[in-house]
Scaffold this motif. Structure first.
Motif, PDB file in Angstrom:
ATOM      1  N   ARG A  41       0.834  -1.204   0.000  1.00 23.77           N
ATOM      2  CA  ARG A  41       0.000   0.000   0.000  1.00 23.77           C
ATOM      3  C   ARG A  41       0.870   1.255   0.000  1.00 23.77           C
ATOM      4  O   ARG A  41       0.632   2.196  -0.762  1.00 23.77           O
ATOM      5  CB  ARG A  41      -0.926   0.002   1.220  1.00 23.77           C
ATOM      6  CG  ARG A  41      -1.905   1.175   1.220  1.00 23.77           C
ATOM      7  CD  ARG A  41      -2.746   1.211   2.487  1.00 23.77           C
ATOM      8  NE  ARG A  41      -2.003   1.652   3.650  1.00 23.77           N
ATOM      9  CZ  ARG A  41      -1.657   2.924   3.893  1.00 23.77           C
ATOM     10  NH1 ARG A  41      -1.958   3.867   3.028  1.00 23.77           N
ATOM     11  NH2 ARG A  41      -0.994   3.258   4.991  1.00 23.77           N
ATOM     12  N   GLN A  42       1.914   1.277   0.844  1.00 25.64           N
ATOM     13  CA  GLN A  42       2.813   2.432   0.908  1.00 25.64           C
ATOM     14  C   GLN A  42       3.535   2.620  -0.423  1.00 25.64           C
ATOM     15  O   GLN A  42       3.712   3.745  -0.898  1.00 25.64           O
ATOM     16  CB  GLN A  42       3.824   2.248   2.034  1.00 25.64           C
ATOM     17  CG  GLN A  42       3.215   2.289   3.415  1.00 25.64           C
ATOM     18  CD  GLN A  42       4.184   1.789   4.471  1.00 25.64           C
ATOM     19  OE1 GLN A  42       5.001   0.903   4.228  1.00 25.64           O
ATOM     20  NE2 GLN A  42       4.083   2.370   5.675  1.00 25.64           N
ATOM     21  N   ASN A  44       2.476   1.725  -3.389  1.00 26.78           N
ATOM     22  CA  ASN A  44       1.512   2.228  -4.371  1.00 26.78           C
ATOM     23  C   ASN A  44       1.220   3.710  -4.165  1.00 26.78           C
ATOM     24  O   ASN A  44       1.034   4.451  -5.129  1.00 26.78           O
ATOM     25  CB  ASN A  44       0.217   1.419  -4.319  1.00 26.78           C
ATOM     26  CG  ASN A  44       0.413   0.019  -4.854  1.00 26.78           C
ATOM     27  OD1 ASN A  44       1.320  -0.250  -5.636  1.00 26.78           O
ATOM     28  ND2 ASN A  44      -0.436  -0.895  -4.416  1.00 26.78           N
ATOM     29  N   LEU A  45       1.177   4.149  -2.893  1.00 23.76           N
ATOM     30  CA  LEU A  45       0.949   5.568  -2.620  1.00 23.76           C
ATOM     31  C   LEU A  45       2.057   6.439  -3.192  1.00 23.76           C
ATOM     32  O   LEU A  45       1.814   7.556  -3.650  1.00 23.76           O
ATOM     33  CB  LEU A  45       0.819   5.810  -1.115  1.00 23.76           C
ATOM     34  CG  LEU A  45      -0.499   5.402  -0.475  1.00 23.76           C
ATOM     35  CD1 LEU A  45      -0.415   5.524   1.046  1.00 23.76           C
ATOM     36  CD2 LEU A  45      -1.653   6.231  -1.015  1.00 23.76           C
ATOM     37  N   ASP A  47       3.584   5.953  -5.872  1.00 23.55           N
ATOM     38  CA  ASP A  47       3.429   6.045  -7.321  1.00 23.55           C
ATOM     39  C   ASP A  47       2.433   7.115  -7.737  1.00 23.55           C
ATOM     40  O   ASP A  47       2.385   7.499  -8.891  1.00 23.55           O
ATOM     41  CB  ASP A  47       2.990   4.696  -7.903  1.00 23.55           C
ATOM     42  CG  ASP A  47       4.136   3.707  -7.999  1.00 23.55           C
ATOM     43  OD1 ASP A  47       5.301   4.148  -8.013  1.00 23.55           O
ATOM     44  OD2 ASP A  47       3.876   2.493  -8.057  1.00 23.55           O
ATOM     45  N   ASN A  48       1.612   7.590  -6.788  1.00 26.96           N
ATOM     46  CA  ASN A  48       0.635   8.625  -7.111  1.00 26.96           C
ATOM     47  C   ASN A  48       1.335   9.957  -7.313  1.00 26.96           C
ATOM     48  O   ASN A  48       2.263  10.298  -6.579  1.00 26.96           O
ATOM     49  CB  ASN A  48      -0.390   8.776  -5.983  1.00 26.96           C
ATOM     50  CG  ASN A  48      -1.250   7.545  -5.820  1.00 26.96           C
ATOM     51  OD1 ASN A  48      -1.431   6.776  -6.750  1.00 26.96           O
ATOM     52  ND2 ASN A  48      -1.786   7.366  -4.629  1.00 26.96           N
ATOM     53  N   PRO A  49       0.872  10.744  -8.298  1.00 26.03           N
ATOM     54  CA  PRO A  49       1.471  12.072  -8.468  1.00 26.03           C
ATOM     55  C   PRO A  49       1.105  12.982  -7.297  1.00 26.03           C
ATOM     56  O   PRO A  49       0.065  12.816  -6.670  1.00 26.03           O
ATOM     57  CB  PRO A  49       0.853  12.579  -9.776  1.00 26.03           C
ATOM     58  CG  PRO A  49      -0.379  11.760  -9.976  1.00 26.03           C
ATOM     59  CD  PRO A  49      -0.166  10.461  -9.269  1.00 26.03           C
ATOM     60  N   ASP A  51      -0.244  16.200  -5.344  1.00 28.88           N
ATOM     61  CA  ASP A  51      -1.332  17.134  -5.606  1.00 28.88           C
ATOM     62  C   ASP A  51      -1.310  18.226  -4.534  1.00 28.88           C
ATOM     63  O   ASP A  51      -0.457  18.225  -3.645  1.00 28.88           O
ATOM     64  CB  ASP A  51      -2.688  16.434  -5.672  1.00 28.88           C
ATOM     65  CG  ASP A  51      -3.062  15.722  -4.374  1.00 28.88           C
ATOM     66  OD1 ASP A  51      -2.489  16.050  -3.319  1.00 28.88           O
ATOM     67  OD2 ASP A  51      -3.936  14.854  -4.420  1.00 28.88           O
ATOM     68  N   ASP A  54      -1.111  17.185  -0.855  1.00 32.37           N
ATOM     69  CA  ASP A  54       0.239  16.839  -0.388  1.00 32.37           C
ATOM     70  C   ASP A  54       1.034  18.098  -0.065  1.00 32.37           C
ATOM     71  O   ASP A  54       1.764  18.152   0.922  1.00 32.37           O
ATOM     72  CB  ASP A  54       1.001  16.043  -1.455  1.00 32.37           C
ATOM     73  CG  ASP A  54       0.333  14.725  -1.794  1.00 32.37           C
ATOM     74  OD1 ASP A  54      -0.097  14.034  -0.857  1.00 32.37           O
ATOM     75  OD2 ASP A  54       0.250  14.406  -2.993  1.00 32.37           O
ATOM     76  N   GLU A 103       2.779  22.603  -7.565  1.00 38.65           N
ATOM     77  CA  GLU A 103       2.302  21.312  -8.076  1.00 38.65           C
ATOM     78  C   GLU A 103       2.879  21.045  -9.469  1.00 38.65           C
ATOM     79  O   GLU A 103       3.367  19.961  -9.758  1.00 38.65           O
ATOM     80  CB  GLU A 103       0.774  21.299  -8.114  1.00 38.65           C
ATOM     81  CG  GLU A 103       0.202  19.958  -8.510  1.00 38.65           C
ATOM     82  CD  GLU A 103      -1.315  19.920  -8.441  1.00 38.65           C
ATOM     83  OE1 GLU A 103      -1.876  18.892  -8.842  1.00 38.65           O
ATOM     84  OE2 GLU A 103      -1.950  20.901  -7.997  1.00 38.65           O
ATOM     85  N   ARG A 107       5.541  18.030 -10.314  1.00 37.92           N
ATOM     86  CA  ARG A 107       5.160  17.040 -11.339  1.00 37.92           C
ATOM     87  C   ARG A 107       6.198  16.997 -12.458  1.00 37.92           C
ATOM     88  O   ARG A 107       6.508  15.945 -12.994  1.00 37.92           O
ATOM     89  CB  ARG A 107       3.776  17.344 -11.891  1.00 37.92           C
ATOM     90  CG  ARG A 107       2.700  16.957 -10.901  1.00 37.92           C
ATOM     91  CD  ARG A 107       1.358  16.870 -11.525  1.00 37.92           C
ATOM     92  NE  ARG A 107       0.407  16.430 -10.515  1.00 37.92           N
ATOM     93  CZ  ARG A 107      -0.863  16.354 -10.721  1.00 37.92           C
ATOM     94  NH1 ARG A 107      -1.364  16.671 -11.888  1.00 37.92           N
ATOM     95  NH2 ARG A 107      -1.670  15.945  -9.760  1.00 37.92           N
ATOM     96  N   GLU A 110       9.040  15.030 -11.071  1.00 35.57           N
ATOM     97  CA  GLU A 110       8.693  13.608 -11.085  1.00 35.57           C
ATOM     98  C   GLU A 110       8.839  13.011 -12.480  1.00 35.57           C
ATOM     99  O   GLU A 110       9.303  11.888 -12.646  1.00 35.57           O
ATOM    100  CB  GLU A 110       7.256  13.393 -10.590  1.00 35.57           C
ATOM    101  CG  GLU A 110       7.087  13.590  -9.107  1.00 35.57           C
ATOM    102  CD  GLU A 110       5.636  13.482  -8.658  1.00 35.57           C
ATOM    103  OE1 GLU A 110       4.710  13.727  -9.480  1.00 35.57           O
ATOM    104  OE2 GLU A 110       5.419  13.149  -7.490  1.00 35.57           O
TER     105      GLU A 110
END
Length: 125
Positions: A41-42, A44-45, A47-49, A51, A54, A103, A107, A110
């Motif tokens: 779960r951590q 996968n989190l 991998d989220n862009p 926003d 955050d 943001e 991004r 990233e």
């Protein structure tokens, strides 16, 4: 005196800076000894862009009272910047949303990484 201290610490910061290979090897050596790992779960989190949530939560969770960074600005400045994220221009006709700019910046980092030679991620030790 402040300039002398800054020059001294800047020289210490960059003295004997390891080459890229030495840095990779040292990092690898440390990570090989480290036993904690992210769960699925951590992972996968991560991998989220990023926003705006955050960008507003992270500064609130960070400690205050630390030394300024290389830019000379204390962390409280950045906390205030994201809290009061709408900034009016000099003529007061337009406003700039700092969170939107941050943001977009993160991004881009990233997606493309940090441009070599910018020292964007440099910090004082």
């Amino acid at each position: 005196m402040a300039e002398m201290a800054a020059e001294y610490h800047n020289n210490v910061q960059y003295a004997d800076k390891p080459d890229l290979y030495a840095k990779i090897m040292a990092t690898s050596l440390v990570l090989d000894q480290y036993e904690a790992h992210l769960n699925e779960r951590q992972h996968n989190l991560l991998d989220n862009p990023l926003d705006t949530t955050d960008l507003t939560v992270a500064p609130k969770l960070s400690k205050t009272g630390s030394s300024p960074g290389i830019d000379g600005l204390p962390y409280e400045f950045y906390k205030g910047l994201v809290t009061e994220h709408i900034i009016k221009t000099a003529d007061q006709e337009e406003s700039v949303d700092i969170l939107e700019i941050l943001e977009e910046l993160f991004r881009d980092i990233e997606a493309h990484g940090i441009a070599p030679g910018t020292e964007f991620n440099a910090g004082w030790m």
